[in-house]
Design an enzyme around this catalytic site. Structure first.
Site, short mmCIF file in Angstrom:
data_model
loop_
_atom_site.label_atom_id
_atom_site.label_comp_id
_atom_site.label_asym_id
_atom_site.label_seq_id
_atom_site.Cartn_x
_atom_site.Cartn_y
_atom_site.Cartn_z
N HIS A 34 -2.78 58.15 35.78
CA HIS A 34 -1.97 56.98 35.41
C HIS A 34 -1.23 56.43 36.63
CE1 HIS A 34 -2.94 57.30 31.24
NE2 HIS A 34 -2.34 58.47 31.06
N LEU A 88 3.54 33.10 37.69
CA LEU A 88 2.72 33.89 36.76
C LEU A 88 3.54 34.42 35.58
CD1 LEU A 88 0.04 35.58 36.16
CD2 LEU A 88 1.15 37.42 37.45
N ASP A 137 -8.53 50.72 31.21
CA ASP A 137 -9.04 51.98 30.64
C ASP A 137 -9.66 52.87 31.72
OD1 ASP A 137 -9.59 53.81 28.72
OD2 ASP A 137 -11.22 52.70 27.78
C1 FPP Z 1 -6.02 54.02 29.48
O1 FPP Z 1 -6.58 55.10 30.18
C2 FPP Z 1 -4.70 53.71 30.03
C3 FPP Z 1 -3.53 53.85 29.37
C4 FPP Z 1 -3.45 54.35 27.99
C5 FPP Z 1 -2.25 53.53 30.02
C6 FPP Z 1 -2.28 52.44 31.04
C7 FPP Z 1 -1.03 52.52 31.78
C8 FPP Z 1 -0.87 52.34 33.11
C9 FPP Z 1 -1.95 51.87 34.02
C10 FPP Z 1 0.44 52.63 33.77
C11 FPP Z 1 1.72 52.32 33.06
C12 FPP Z 1 2.06 50.90 32.95
C13 FPP Z 1 3.04 50.24 33.64
C14 FPP Z 1 3.49 48.90 33.19
C15 FPP Z 1 3.68 50.81 34.81
P1 FPP Z 1 -6.89 56.43 29.39
O2 FPP Z 1 -5.84 57.42 29.71
O3 FPP Z 1 -7.11 56.13 27.94
O4 FPP Z 1 -8.24 56.82 30.09
P2 FPP Z 1 -9.42 57.70 29.49
O5 FPP Z 1 -10.05 56.88 28.40
O6 FPP Z 1 -10.33 57.88 30.67
O7 FPP Z 1 -8.81 58.99 29.01
#
Ligand code: FPP
Length: 239
Positions: A34, A128, A17
């Site tokens: 991201h 893994l 997150d």
């Molecule tokens: C949460 O941060 C994160 C996500 C919803 C996406 C997580 C995805 C990745 C790290 C990359 C994609 C995955 C792969 C497998 C390549 P948020 O955007 O909700 O953060 P915020 O709460 O600060 O807005």
């Protein structure tokens, strides 16, 4: 790399997150948050594999994430495709076995094809077990498992009183894997957000403050070490 001296959790689950807040802090487009998050992801997967963690589950895209803007969803889909295309050789070489948690039928065709190919190519690897939750929701997973067992009862294959927790667990995406031992959610948010609700029943939980793009292997190692200090009672008593 030598294996860690302290005993490791068998299954680590991570809610990655804070990508959005990281982008905002740096006055960048959300997609770049991201993208930076994928760099962290790559390091954590690499360390988990080298250290000998058995299962690592990463929450990449929930069933609710479709509600985000079209631009953000498209950016995430691009990153997912890139990840599976560019990392697969190294992951396969490291004997990492990839499993997707979630309903991948709803993914765009290219992503669907890439994740399927990655799962098939790494299915027999013995290192893994990397679970990537894509279009995943835990309540739906539990509901689908219940429906599958109900069908077995309705067809006369089993009696209701024969249903065991093992049979139920065999209907989950995590079939054959141990429960989560350690759940980490970065960015200081204190929620499970529909992630592995059944599998997290006895998990130790940690909520480090750094946003996911700022999370490091050193912070991960500290979390793994402090897991060792936790006393796990599973509802029993030790004194
Ligand atoms: C949460 O941060 C994160 C996500 C919803 C996406 C997580 C995805 C990745 C790290 C990359 C994609 C995955 C792969 C497998 C390549 P948020 O955007 O909700 O953060 P915020 O709460 O600060 O807005």
């Amino acid at each position: 790399m030598p294996k860690a001296e302290y005993s490791l959790p068998r299954h680590v689950a991570i809610i990655m997150d804070g990508n959005g807040r990281w982008a905002k802090q740096h006055r960048l487009a959300i997609a770049l948050g991201h993208r930076k998050g994928v760099e962290t992801l790559r390091e954590i997967v690499r360390y988990s594999s080298d250290a000998g963690i058995e299962v690592l589950s990463l929450y990449a895209f929930s069933t609710e994430n479709w509600k985000r803007s079209q631009t953000e969803v498209a950016a995430l889909m691009t990153l997912i495709l890139e990840f599976f295309r560019t990392e697969i050789d190294e992951l396969d070489e490291k004997e990492v076995s990839i499993r997707i948690l979630g309903n991948i039928d709803a993914l765009p065709a290219a992503q669907h094809q890439a994740v399927n190919a990655a799962q098939m190519r790494t299915a027999d690897n013995k290192g893994l077990q990397l679970n990537i939750a894509l279009n995943y929701g835990s309540r739906d997973e539990i509901l689908q498992a219940t429906i599958a067992l109900a069908h077995q009862v309705a067809s006369g294959h089993i009696r209701p009183d024969e249903i065991s927790s093992e049979m139920f667990e065999n209907e989950l995406y995590t079939k054959g894997q141990p429960d989560v031992d350690l759940l980490i959610r970065t960015s200081g948010e204190l929620r499970l957000s529909n992630f592995l609700l059944y599998q997290n029943a006895y998990a130790e939980m940690m909520f480090p403050q750094p946003l996911w793009p700022d999370f490091t292997v050193d912070l991960y190692k500290s979390a793994l070490k402090s897991f060792q200090q936790r006393e796990r009672r599973y509802g029993g008593r030790t004194t």
